[in-house]
Write a protein that holds these residues in place. Structure first.
Motif, PDB file in Angstrom:
ATOM      1  N   GLY A  14       0.815  -1.211   0.000  1.00 57.20           N
ATOM      2  CA  GLY A  14       0.000   0.000   0.000  1.00 57.20           C
ATOM      3  C   GLY A  14       0.844   1.255   0.000  1.00 57.20           C
ATOM      4  N   VAL A  15       0.187   2.370   0.258  1.00 56.16           N
ATOM      5  CA  VAL A  15       0.865   3.664   0.298  1.00 56.16           C
ATOM      6  C   VAL A  15       0.524   4.379   1.600  1.00 56.16           C
ATOM      7  N   VAL A  16       1.459   5.200   2.070  1.00 50.71           N
ATOM      8  CA  VAL A  16       1.240   6.051   3.230  1.00 50.71           C
ATOM      9  C   VAL A  16       0.985   7.441   2.684  1.00 50.71           C
ATOM     10  N   ARG A  17      -0.210   7.982   2.998  1.00 51.52           N
ATOM     11  CA  ARG A  17      -0.568   9.296   2.461  1.00 51.52           C
ATOM     12  C   ARG A  17      -1.627   9.961   3.318  1.00 51.52           C
ATOM     13  N   LEU A  18      -1.806  11.243   3.087  1.00 51.22           N
ATOM     14  CA  LEU A  18      -2.840  12.017   3.742  1.00 51.22           C
ATOM     15  C   LEU A  18      -4.197  11.488   3.296  1.00 51.22           C
ATOM     16  N   HIS A  30     -11.434   1.216   9.736  1.00 54.62           N
ATOM     17  CA  HIS A  30     -10.134   0.792  10.265  1.00 54.62           C
ATOM     18  C   HIS A  30     -10.151   0.788  11.793  1.00 54.62           C
ATOM     19  N   LEU A  31     -10.577   1.896  12.379  1.00 50.82           N
ATOM     20  CA  LEU A  31     -10.591   1.984  13.849  1.00 50.82           C
ATOM     21  C   LEU A  31     -11.522   0.929  14.451  1.00 50.82           C
ATOM     22  N   LEU A  32     -12.643   0.665  13.807  1.00 48.41           N
ATOM     23  CA  LEU A  32     -13.584  -0.333  14.326  1.00 48.41           C
ATOM     24  C   LEU A  32     -13.054  -1.761  14.188  1.00 48.41           C
ATOM     25  N   ARG A  33     -12.155  -1.993  13.219  1.00 48.68           N
ATOM     26  CA  ARG A  33     -11.572  -3.340  13.038  1.00 48.68           C
ATOM     27  C   ARG A  33     -10.455  -3.636  14.027  1.00 48.68           C
ATOM     28  N   LEU A  34      -9.957  -2.633  14.740  1.00 49.19           N
ATOM     29  CA  LEU A  34      -8.858  -2.887  15.676  1.00 49.19           C
ATOM     30  C   LEU A  34      -9.280  -3.947  16.688  1.00 49.19           C
ATOM     31  N   ASP A  35      -8.406  -4.924  16.917  1.00 48.98           N
ATOM     32  CA  ASP A  35      -8.691  -5.947  17.923  1.00 48.98           C
ATOM     33  C   ASP A  35      -8.686  -5.291  19.307  1.00 48.98           C
ATOM     34  N   LYS A  36      -9.140  -6.005  20.307  1.00 46.04           N
ATOM     35  CA  LYS A  36      -9.324  -5.449  21.655  1.00 46.04           C
ATOM     36  C   LYS A  36      -8.040  -4.809  22.197  1.00 46.04           C
ATOM     37  N   ALA A  37      -6.910  -5.502  22.085  1.00 50.19           N
ATOM     38  CA  ALA A  37      -5.649  -4.962  22.609  1.00 50.19           C
ATOM     39  C   ALA A  37      -5.203  -3.728  21.823  1.00 50.19           C
ATOM     40  N   SER A  38      -5.314  -3.776  20.496  1.00 55.77           N
ATOM     41  CA  SER A  38      -4.905  -2.627  19.672  1.00 55.77           C
ATOM     42  C   SER A  38      -5.799  -1.430  19.933  1.00 55.77           C
ATOM     43  N   ARG A  39      -7.081  -1.669  20.128  1.00 55.04           N
ATOM     44  CA  ARG A  39      -8.011  -0.569  20.423  1.00 55.04           C
ATOM     45  C   ARG A  39      -7.682   0.040  21.783  1.00 55.04           C
ATOM     46  N   TYR A  69      -2.252   4.386   6.073  1.00 53.36           N
ATOM     47  CA  TYR A  69      -1.651   3.358   5.221  1.00 53.36           C
ATOM     48  C   TYR A  69      -2.837   2.754   4.482  1.00 53.36           C
ATOM     49  N   VAL A  70      -2.857   2.917   3.150  1.00 55.67           N
ATOM     50  CA  VAL A  70      -3.982   2.491   2.332  1.00 55.67           C
ATOM     51  C   VAL A  70      -3.523   1.393   1.386  1.00 55.67           C
ATOM     52  N   GLU A  71      -4.252   0.298   1.426  1.00 58.34           N
ATOM     53  CA  GLU A  71      -3.954  -0.849   0.571  1.00 58.34           C
ATOM     54  C   GLU A  71      -5.267  -1.325  -0.042  1.00 58.34           C
ATOM     55  N   ASP A  72      -5.330  -1.357  -1.358  1.00 54.94           N
ATOM     56  CA  ASP A  72      -6.540  -1.785  -2.068  1.00 54.94           C
ATOM     57  C   ASP A  72      -7.781  -1.030  -1.599  1.00 54.94           C
ATOM     58  N   GLY A  73      -7.640   0.275  -1.377  1.00 58.84           N
ATOM     59  CA  GLY A  73      -8.763   1.113  -0.989  1.00 58.84           C
ATOM     60  C   GLY A  73      -9.150   1.040   0.478  1.00 58.84           C
ATOM     61  N   GLU A  74      -8.455   0.221   1.261  1.00 60.57           N
ATOM     62  CA  GLU A  74      -8.747   0.077   2.688  1.00 60.57           C
ATOM     63  C   GLU A  74      -7.678   0.771   3.516  1.00 60.57           C
ATOM     64  N   VAL A  75      -8.105   1.484   4.552  1.00 59.41           N
ATOM     65  CA  VAL A  75      -7.169   2.065   5.508  1.00 59.41           C
ATOM     66  C   VAL A  75      -6.863   0.977   6.531  1.00 59.41           C
ATOM     67  N   GLY A 106       7.169  -2.553  10.655  1.00 60.12           N
ATOM     68  CA  GLY A 106       7.751  -1.262  10.320  1.00 60.12           C
ATOM     69  C   GLY A 106       6.754  -0.199   9.898  1.00 60.12           C
ATOM     70  N   LEU A 107       5.483  -0.555   9.856  1.00 53.87           N
ATOM     71  CA  LEU A 107       4.473   0.403   9.412  1.00 53.87           C
ATOM     72  C   LEU A 107       4.317   1.566  10.386  1.00 53.87           C
ATOM     73  N   GLY A 108       4.388   1.310  11.679  1.00 60.97           N
ATOM     74  CA  GLY A 108       4.312   2.384  12.670  1.00 60.97           C
ATOM     75  C   GLY A 108       5.411   3.410  12.458  1.00 60.97           C
ATOM     76  N   GLY A 109       6.614   2.944  12.153  1.00 61.76           N
ATOM     77  CA  GLY A 109       7.728   3.847  11.887  1.00 61.76           C
ATOM     78  C   GLY A 109       7.510   4.685  10.636  1.00 61.76           C
ATOM     79  N   LEU A 110       6.946   4.076   9.588  1.00 62.73           N
ATOM     80  CA  LEU A 110       6.646   4.824   8.361  1.00 62.73           C
ATOM     81  C   LEU A 110       5.606   5.908   8.632  1.00 62.73           C
ATOM     82  N   LEU A 111       4.555   5.544   9.376  1.00 58.67           N
ATOM     83  CA  LEU A 111       3.515   6.511   9.715  1.00 58.67           C
ATOM     84  C   LEU A 111       4.077   7.628  10.595  1.00 58.67           C
ATOM     85  N   PHE A 112       4.918   7.262  11.553  1.00 62.46           N
ATOM     86  CA  PHE A 112       5.514   8.242  12.471  1.00 62.46           C
ATOM     87  C   PHE A 112       6.366   9.238  11.690  1.00 62.46           C
TER      88      PHE A 112
END
Length: 184
Positions: A14-18, A30-39, A69-75, A106-112
């Motif tokens: 995917g791509v990291v973008r605004l 995306h936020l609703l899909r977060l598992d219990k620990a991630s949420r 981070y967007v992949e195939d139209g999904e955040v 490494g996605l957290g680092g890219l977003l950061f």
């Protein structure tokens, strides 16, 4: 002697973008899909679906910068920059979320990194991050970006000072409207 089993991890495609305002539904999903620990990690405690949905709406209506981070139209991951206008110097509060299947890649680092770049472009001088003391991944990530961490009131608080954007050198003829005085 047995060899350890290693799993091949598919590369991030995917791509990291605004995110655009029209992508609110994908951000909310995306936020609703977060598992219990991630949420819990993202919201610094338990958060039900109604709270999460309302939170996503607020982000897109209060001027929050949301990088995804967007992949195939999904955040599938997001970094948020919330302005703190009550602070004397330009300050933003930051937050991150990455879906379980993409964590530790490494996605957290890219977003950061993208979030800091955006904060600098918007003239922020300081970023704040708050997390619960058990969120070791967030604390490691914050330290990697030179956050000063301290523990207060049951939370880990981090501060990141941002170097300002360097001023561009003056170039004759570009933006020099002084020679137009009296021309009209």
């Amino acid at each position: 002697m047995q060899q350890p089993i290693t799993r091949a991890v598919a590369p991030l495609t995917g791509v990291v973008r605004l995110l655009r305002h029209s992508e609110l539904p994908q951000f909310r999903a995306h936020l609703l899909r977060l598992d219990k620990a991630s949420r819990r990690d993202r919201f610094n405690g338990p958060a039900n679906d109604a709270f999460v949905a309302a939170y996503a709406e607020r982000c897109f209506h209060d001027g929050t910068i949301v990088i995804g981070y967007v992949e195939d139209g999904e955040v599938l991951g997001a970094a948020e920059l919330h302005e703190r206008p009550q602070d004397r110097e330009p300050t933003g509060e930051i937050a991150f979320s990455v879906e379980k299947r993409l964590q530790h890649r490494g996605l957290g680092g890219l977003l950061f990194a993208r979030l800091i770049e955006s904060a600098r472009a918007f003239g922020y001088e300081r970023l704040l991050v708050t997390t619960h003391p058990q969120n070791e991944a967030m604390k490691r990530l914050a330290r990697r970006f030179n956050a000063t961490l301290r523990f207060a009131d049951g939370e880990t608080l981090g501060t990141i000072d941002i170097e300002p954007v360097a001023a561009l050198p003056a170039r004759p003829g570009i933006g020099d409207f002084g020679n137009l005085a009296g021309a009209y």
